[in-house]
Design a protein around this motif. Structure first.
Motif, PDB file in Angstrom:
ATOM      1  N   ASP A 100       0.810  -1.213   0.000  1.00  0.00           N
ATOM      2  CA  ASP A 100       0.000   0.000   0.000  1.00  0.00           C
ATOM      3  C   ASP A 100       0.848   1.269   0.000  1.00  0.00           C
ATOM      4  OD1 ASP A 100      -2.393  -1.417  -0.001  1.00  0.00           O
ATOM      5  OD2 ASP A 100      -2.415  -1.550   2.188  1.00  0.00           O
ATOM      6  N   LEU A 101       2.171   1.121   0.071  1.00  0.00           N
ATOM      7  CA  LEU A 101       3.070   2.264   0.154  1.00  0.00           C
ATOM      8  C   LEU A 101       3.737   2.530  -1.186  1.00  0.00           C
ATOM      9  CD1 LEU A 101       4.855   1.322   3.500  1.00  0.00           C
ATOM     10  CD2 LEU A 101       2.832   2.735   3.201  1.00  0.00           C
ATOM     11  N   GLU A 102       3.865   3.807  -1.517  1.00  0.00           N
ATOM     12  CA  GLU A 102       4.549   4.209  -2.738  1.00  0.00           C
ATOM     13  C   GLU A 102       5.462   5.386  -2.439  1.00  0.00           C
ATOM     14  OE1 GLU A 102       2.176   4.877  -6.205  1.00  0.00           O
ATOM     15  OE2 GLU A 102       0.887   3.154  -5.786  1.00  0.00           O
ATOM     16  N   LYS A 103       6.527   5.476  -3.208  1.00  0.00           N
ATOM     17  CA  LYS A 103       7.422   6.632  -3.110  1.00  0.00           C
ATOM     18  C   LYS A 103       6.689   7.850  -3.649  1.00  0.00           C
ATOM     19  CE  LYS A 103      11.446   4.772  -1.882  1.00  0.00           C
ATOM     20  NZ  LYS A 103      11.748   4.890  -0.504  1.00  0.00           N
ATOM     21  N   PRO A 104       7.018   9.040  -3.130  1.00  0.00           N
ATOM     22  CA  PRO A 104       6.381  10.242  -3.693  1.00  0.00           C
ATOM     23  C   PRO A 104       6.868  10.472  -5.119  1.00  0.00           C
ATOM     24  CG  PRO A 104       8.045  10.840  -2.074  1.00  0.00           C
ATOM     25  CD  PRO A 104       7.923   9.351  -2.046  1.00  0.00           C
ATOM     26  N   PRO A 105       6.043  11.087  -5.962  1.00  0.00           N
ATOM     27  CA  PRO A 105       6.476  11.408  -7.323  1.00  0.00           C
ATOM     28  C   PRO A 105       7.728  12.288  -7.290  1.00  0.00           C
ATOM     29  CG  PRO A 105       4.119  11.762  -7.076  1.00  0.00           C
ATOM     30  CD  PRO A 105       4.661  11.485  -5.708  1.00  0.00           C
ATOM     31  N   GLU A 106       8.616  12.103  -8.266  1.00  0.00           N
ATOM     32  CA  GLU A 106       9.877  12.853  -8.329  1.00  0.00           C
ATOM     33  C   GLU A 106       9.659  14.362  -8.242  1.00  0.00           C
ATOM     34  OE1 GLU A 106      13.138  11.898  -8.437  1.00  0.00           O
ATOM     35  OE2 GLU A 106      12.419   9.866  -8.037  1.00  0.00           O
ATOM     36  N   ALA A 107       8.606  14.864  -8.860  1.00  0.00           N
ATOM     37  CA  ALA A 107       8.355  16.305  -8.874  1.00  0.00           C
ATOM     38  C   ALA A 107       8.136  16.864  -7.472  1.00  0.00           C
ATOM     39  CB  ALA A 107       7.142  16.617  -9.744  1.00  0.00           C
ATOM     40  N   LEU A 108       7.673  16.041  -6.541  1.00  0.00           N
ATOM     41  CA  LEU A 108       7.413  16.500  -5.174  1.00  0.00           C
ATOM     42  C   LEU A 108       8.658  16.510  -4.311  1.00  0.00           C
ATOM     43  CD1 LEU A 108       4.120  14.615  -4.232  1.00  0.00           C
ATOM     44  CD2 LEU A 108       4.372  16.991  -4.916  1.00  0.00           C
ATOM     45  N   THR A 109       9.574  15.620  -4.550  1.00  0.00           N
ATOM     46  CA  THR A 109      10.673  15.410  -3.612  1.00  0.00           C
ATOM     47  C   THR A 109      11.684  16.545  -3.582  1.00  0.00           C
ATOM     48  OG1 THR A 109      11.860  14.118  -5.260  1.00  0.00           O
ATOM     49  CG2 THR A 109      10.491  12.908  -3.697  1.00  0.00           C
ATOM     50  N   ILE A 110      11.701  17.412  -4.583  1.00  0.00           N
ATOM     51  CA  ILE A 110      12.648  18.520  -4.599  1.00  0.00           C
ATOM     52  C   ILE A 110      12.386  19.470  -3.441  1.00  0.00           C
ATOM     53  CG2 ILE A 110      13.403  20.556  -5.898  1.00  0.00           C
ATOM     54  CD1 ILE A 110      12.753  18.907  -8.440  1.00  0.00           C
ATOM     55  N   ASP A 111      11.138  19.843  -3.243  1.00  0.00           N
ATOM     56  CA  ASP A 111      10.806  20.847  -2.239  1.00  0.00           C
ATOM     57  C   ASP A 111      10.144  20.253  -0.995  1.00  0.00           C
ATOM     58  OD1 ASP A 111      10.902  23.488  -1.431  1.00  0.00           O
ATOM     59  OD2 ASP A 111       8.868  23.904  -2.125  1.00  0.00           O
ATOM     60  N   ALA A 112       9.979  18.966  -0.965  1.00  0.00           N
ATOM     61  CA  ALA A 112       9.269  18.353   0.159  1.00  0.00           C
ATOM     62  C   ALA A 112      10.038  17.123   0.654  1.00  0.00           C
ATOM     63  CB  ALA A 112       7.851  17.994  -0.251  1.00  0.00           C
ATOM     64  N   ARG A 113      11.227  17.372   1.164  1.00  0.00           N
ATOM     65  CA  ARG A 113      12.063  16.265   1.641  1.00  0.00           C
ATOM     66  C   ARG A 113      11.432  15.525   2.817  1.00  0.00           C
ATOM     67  NH1 ARG A 113      13.673  20.854   3.776  1.00  0.00           N
ATOM     68  NH2 ARG A 113      14.117  20.928   5.972  1.00  0.00           N
ATOM     69  N   PHE A 114      10.470  16.165   3.478  1.00  0.00           N
ATOM     70  CA  PHE A 114       9.815  15.555   4.635  1.00  0.00           C
ATOM     71  C   PHE A 114       8.789  14.498   4.223  1.00  0.00           C
ATOM     72  CE2 PHE A 114       7.553  19.410   3.518  1.00  0.00           C
ATOM     73  CZ  PHE A 114       6.248  18.950   3.385  1.00  0.00           C
ATOM     74  N   ILE A 115       8.437  14.413   2.938  1.00  0.00           N
ATOM     75  CA  ILE A 115       7.471  13.401   2.506  1.00  0.00           C
ATOM     76  C   ILE A 115       8.202  12.084   2.296  1.00  0.00           C
ATOM     77  CG2 ILE A 115       5.841  12.689   0.719  1.00  0.00           C
ATOM     78  CD1 ILE A 115       5.183  15.599   0.244  1.00  0.00           C
ATOM     79  N   HIS A 116       7.856  11.127   3.119  1.00  0.00           N
ATOM     80  CA  HIS A 116       8.485   9.804   3.078  1.00  0.00           C
ATOM     81  C   HIS A 116       7.857   8.923   2.003  1.00  0.00           C
ATOM     82  CE1 HIS A 116      10.498   6.269   4.526  1.00  0.00           C
ATOM     83  NE2 HIS A 116       9.361   5.647   4.713  1.00  0.00           N
ATOM     84  N   GLY A 117       6.568   9.099   1.808  1.00  0.00           N
ATOM     85  CA  GLY A 117       5.862   8.288   0.826  1.00  0.00           C
ATOM     86  C   GLY A 117       4.384   8.573   0.868  1.00  0.00           C
ATOM     87  N   LEU A 118       3.660   7.813   0.075  1.00  0.00           N
ATOM     88  CA  LEU A 118       2.207   7.919   0.017  1.00  0.00           C
ATOM     89  C   LEU A 118       1.625   6.548   0.310  1.00  0.00           C
ATOM     90  CD1 LEU A 118       2.006   9.989  -3.281  1.00  0.00           C
ATOM     91  CD2 LEU A 118       1.906  10.864  -0.945  1.00  0.00           C
ATOM     92  N   ALA A 119       0.545   6.533   1.059  1.00  0.00           N
ATOM     93  CA  ALA A 119      -0.091   5.263   1.403  1.00  0.00           C
ATOM     94  C   ALA A 119      -1.539   5.287   0.938  1.00  0.00           C
ATOM     95  CB  ALA A 119      -0.036   5.033   2.905  1.00  0.00           C
ATOM     96  N   LYS A 120      -1.973   4.171   0.382  1.00  0.00           N
ATOM     97  CA  LYS A 120      -3.363   4.027  -0.036  1.00  0.00           C
ATOM     98  C   LYS A 120      -4.129   3.392   1.129  1.00  0.00           C
ATOM     99  CE  LYS A 120      -1.549   1.972  -3.448  1.00  0.00           C
ATOM    100  NZ  LYS A 120      -1.079   1.182  -4.521  1.00  0.00           N
ATOM    101  N   MET A 121      -5.161   4.093   1.578  1.00  0.00           N
ATOM    102  CA  MET A 121      -6.043   3.568   2.628  1.00  0.00           C
ATOM    103  C   MET A 121      -7.463   3.666   2.108  1.00  0.00           C
ATOM    104  SD  MET A 121      -4.562   5.027   6.257  1.00  0.00           S
ATOM    105  CE  MET A 121      -6.104   4.569   7.055  1.00  0.00           C
ATOM    106  N   GLY A 122      -7.954   2.567   1.567  1.00  0.00           N
ATOM    107  CA  GLY A 122      -9.271   2.601   0.942  1.00  0.00           C
ATOM    108  C   GLY A 122      -9.238   3.561  -0.235  1.00  0.00           C
ATOM    109  N   ASP A 123     -10.151   4.545  -0.245  1.00  0.00           N
ATOM    110  CA  ASP A 123     -10.188   5.547  -1.309  1.00  0.00           C
ATOM    111  C   ASP A 123      -9.294   6.751  -1.008  1.00  0.00           C
ATOM    112  OD1 ASP A 123     -11.977   4.020  -2.722  1.00  0.00           O
ATOM    113  OD2 ASP A 123     -13.745   5.037  -1.888  1.00  0.00           O
ATOM    114  N   ASN A 124      -8.683   6.771   0.171  1.00  0.00           N
ATOM    115  CA  ASN A 124      -7.880   7.927   0.588  1.00  0.00           C
ATOM    116  C   ASN A 124      -6.400   7.708   0.346  1.00  0.00           C
ATOM    117  OD1 ASN A 124     -10.135   9.352   1.692  1.00  0.00           O
ATOM    118  ND2 ASN A 124     -10.035   8.013   3.474  1.00  0.00           N
ATOM    119  N   ILE A 125      -5.689   8.808   0.209  1.00  0.00           N
ATOM    120  CA  ILE A 125      -4.235   8.789   0.153  1.00  0.00           C
ATOM    121  C   ILE A 125      -3.736   9.490   1.405  1.00  0.00           C
ATOM    122  CG2 ILE A 125      -2.187   9.664  -1.027  1.00  0.00           C
ATOM    123  CD1 ILE A 125      -3.706   9.370  -3.650  1.00  0.00           C
ATOM    124  N   VAL A 126      -2.816   8.849   2.102  1.00  0.00           N
ATOM    125  CA  VAL A 126      -2.209   9.411   3.307  1.00  0.00           C
ATOM    126  C   VAL A 126      -0.776   9.790   2.961  1.00  0.00           C
ATOM    127  CG1 VAL A 126      -1.548   8.988   5.703  1.00  0.00           C
ATOM    128  CG2 VAL A 126      -3.676   8.016   4.814  1.00  0.00           C
TER     129      VAL A 126
END
Length: 158
Positions: A100-126
């Motif tokens: 359920d875990l994915e790496k953040p898109p490359e475009a996000l990681t430049i300015d958002a080093r604090f984002i570890h990843g994205l998680a799918k929880m049902g219909d939501n993204i965490v």
């Protein structure tokens, strides 16, 4: 499997690793400190310990919200410094499977080093955040100055 505390900032859901968490407390009186960095809301007295409190909405550049009955302070460790994070609400402690875990898109990681990843929880993204990366090195030093127990003694010259 990874366990995260899921919380909301506005309409978005965020999560932090359960191992970074000390506790979740209700909002309490925050003492505002003059000339503090814009993202430090102030300090609280948590059972005799002075804890700096970070407004995550301000830190992430989100629209300011008002404090409600659902608002909470999540007490975490940021590189060996205890700090509180103001969030709009806490929803749950969730167990996430690796698929359920994915790496953040490359475009996000430049300015958002604090984002570890994205998680799918049902219909939501965490949005999973790394507490150690919420602040840069200079900001971490500022945070340490707010939480030192001997700050008063140093100020007094003792």
């Amino acid at each position: 499997m990874r366990q995260v505390v899921v919380f909301g900032l506005g309409k978005e859901l965020y999560g932090i690793d359960i191992f970074d968490l000390q506790e979740i407390i209700r909002m309490m009186e925050i003492t505002h400190i003059p000339r503090a960095p814009h993202f430090i809301e102030g300090v609280i007295n948590l059972r005799g310990r002075i804890i700096p409190v970070i407004d995550l909405k301000k830190r992430f550049g989100l629209a300011d919200g008002e404090i409600t009955r659902d608002s909470r302070i999540i007490v975490v460790n940021i590189d060996e410094t205890t700090a509180g994070l103001i969030v709009d609400y806490v929803t749950e402690v969730a167990a996430l499977e690796e698929e359920d875990l994915e790496k953040p898109p490359e475009a996000l990681t430049i300015d958002a080093r604090f984002i570890h990843g994205l998680a799918k929880m049902g219909d939501n993204i965490v949005i999973l955040i790394k507490t150690s990366e919420i602040l840069n090195v200079a900001e971490k030093d500022q945070l340490k100055n707010f939480s030192k127990e001997d700050t008063y003694e140093k100020a007094e010259g003792n």
